[in-house]
Design a protein around this motif. Structure first.
Motif, mmCIF file in Angstrom:
data_model
loop_
_atom_site.group_PDB
_atom_site.id
_atom_site.type_symbol
_atom_site.label_atom_id
_atom_site.label_comp_id
_atom_site.label_asym_id
_atom_site.label_seq_id
_atom_site.Cartn_x
_atom_site.Cartn_y
_atom_site.Cartn_z
ATOM 1 N N LEU A 6 0.851 -1.193 0.000
ATOM 2 C CA LEU A 6 0.000 0.000 0.000
ATOM 3 C C LEU A 6 0.885 1.241 0.000
ATOM 4 N N ALA A 9 -1.565 6.942 1.155
ATOM 5 C CA ALA A 9 -2.936 7.077 1.654
ATOM 6 C C ALA A 9 -3.303 8.554 1.837
ATOM 7 N N ILE A 11 -4.113 10.254 4.379
ATOM 8 C CA ILE A 11 -5.250 10.492 5.264
ATOM 9 C C ILE A 11 -4.734 11.261 6.482
ATOM 10 N N ASP A 17 -10.696 8.033 3.544
ATOM 11 C CA ASP A 17 -10.444 6.674 4.010
ATOM 12 C C ASP A 17 -10.236 5.778 2.802
ATOM 13 N N LEU A 18 -9.888 4.522 3.062
ATOM 14 C CA LEU A 18 -9.853 3.525 2.000
ATOM 15 C C LEU A 18 -11.254 3.342 1.419
ATOM 16 N N CYS A 41 1.657 7.307 4.756
ATOM 17 C CA CYS A 41 0.558 6.503 5.303
ATOM 18 C C CYS A 41 0.487 6.549 6.828
ATOM 19 N N PHE A 47 -6.308 4.481 10.321
ATOM 20 C CA PHE A 47 -5.791 3.728 9.180
ATOM 21 C C PHE A 47 -4.729 2.728 9.625
ATOM 22 N N SER A 145 -1.916 4.868 -5.359
ATOM 23 C CA SER A 145 -2.474 5.398 -4.113
ATOM 24 C C SER A 145 -3.642 4.534 -3.672
ATOM 25 N N CYS A 146 -3.583 4.010 -2.453
ATOM 26 C CA CYS A 146 -4.631 3.104 -1.978
ATOM 27 C C CYS A 146 -5.947 3.822 -1.714
ATOM 28 N N THR A 147 -5.925 5.140 -1.594
ATOM 29 C CA THR A 147 -7.154 5.900 -1.379
ATOM 30 C C THR A 147 -7.584 6.696 -2.606
ATOM 31 N N ASN A 261 -12.187 11.345 -2.565
ATOM 32 C CA ASN A 261 -10.773 11.245 -2.243
ATOM 33 C C ASN A 261 -9.868 11.967 -3.222
ATOM 34 N N PRO A 266 -8.093 4.706 -6.971
ATOM 35 C CA PRO A 266 -7.559 3.940 -5.839
ATOM 36 C C PRO A 266 -7.039 2.581 -6.312
#
Length: 300
Positions: A6, A9, A11, A17-18, A41, A47, A145-147, A261, A266
């Motif tokens: 990952l 993020a 955040i 959020d995811l 992250c 998270f 980017s995971c988000t 986001n 994502p």
């Protein structure tokens, strides 16, 4: 074994959020052996708490916007490394964030980084764009980017495409060949009044080609693949029951979380490592649906 990668993020600064469907897919107890966070992250406690529920074995490298340390307990802090090397199966895996690579995201610079660390696989982030390719026998993976957080880098250049646009108010150019033998004045027929210049101007249109008006992103063209991460067995192709239902999803799945986001796509990567073979599953959330691509890499 399964290794989850990952990155970025961001955040709570750039993302909330995811994606909900990502959290459902990753909420599989005792399936993922190790998690690698590739920078940016560490600023959300919720998270990090969720990641620790996914796996107790978490490796974190420092990103461009990380503080450099992370609280492990109430009174202890751990300094984040700029890069690190982990070993899984027959592979040595180098991990870093993209801001340490100069020029950023340059394949030859990444290859130099891989040779310096003497690794077979490189995991890097920082670009918010998912990538996977081989170069000089080494495997390079960027989980994006995971988000779906937005990036402050310059956007990728897209090929220009011509789009028709109609404009009014211009008089078309007269043809070089005129019926009067070349004096520039068209012949008029008896009894037919000649239109005035103003009438000609108001009734004429010109079609022009304007380049660069196409906004289709490459990530929207991601093809669906067979394997999926499910509560039964990650990476075996079994779909999650929540994805197969038509009307049982909660209200959180009825809207596109990509817009909340920041508008990027994502994505995350799951590596299934068995000996000298690494099977990579690339998960992307496009238009509220999770899609998967599969890449197989064998160590030479």
């Amino acid at each position: 074994m399964l290794l989850l990668a990952l990155s970025d993020a961001h955040i709570p600064e750039r993302a909330i959020d995811l994606p909900t469907k990502f959290k459902k897919l990753l909420s599989v107890p005792k399936k993922i052996s190790q998690v690698v966070l590739l920078g940016n992250c560490t600023k959300s406690y919720s998270f990090l708490q969720f990641i620790n529920q996914v796996s107790s074995n978490v490796v974190i490298v420092r990103g461009e916007f990380d503080t450099g340390t992370i609280a492990t307990t109430k009174n202890a802090k751990e300094e984040l490394p700029i890069n690190t090397v982990i070993k899984q199966g027959d592979f040595r895996i180098g991990c870093c964030n993209g801001y340490t690579v100069v020029p950023k995201n340059d394949p030859l610079s990444l290859l130099t980084f891989a040779r310096q660390l003497d690794v077979d696989i490189v995991l890097w982030g920082g670009t918010h764009n998912v990538e996977a390719y081989t170069l000089e026998g080494k495997f390079f993976i960027n989980p994006g980017s995971c988000t779906g957080a937005f990036t402050t880098d310059w956007p990728l250049q897209e090929p220009e495409k011509d789009v028709e646009k109609v404009q009014t108010g211009d008089i078309p150019k007269q043809s070089e060949e005129t019926p009067d033998g070349g004096n520039g004045k068209p012949e008029s027929q008896e009894g037919d009044p000649q239109p005035s210049a103003e009438d000609t101007k108001s009734n004429s249109t010109v079609t022009e080609k304007v380049p660069g008006a196409d906004t289709t992103t490459e990530a929207s063209k991601v093809e669906e693949a067979k394997p999926g991460l499910s509560s039964a067995d990650p990476g075996t192709g079994e779909k999650d029951k929540d994805q197969e239902s038509d009307g049982d999803d909660s209200d959180d799945d009825d809207f596109d979380e990509t817009d909340l986001n920041g508008g990027c796509i994502p994505s995350f990567c799951l590596l299934d490592i068995q000996g000298s073979t690494c099977t990579l599953f690339i998960y992307t959330c496009v238009d509220g649906e999770v899609k998967v691509d599969k890449v197989v890499y064998k160590k030479e």
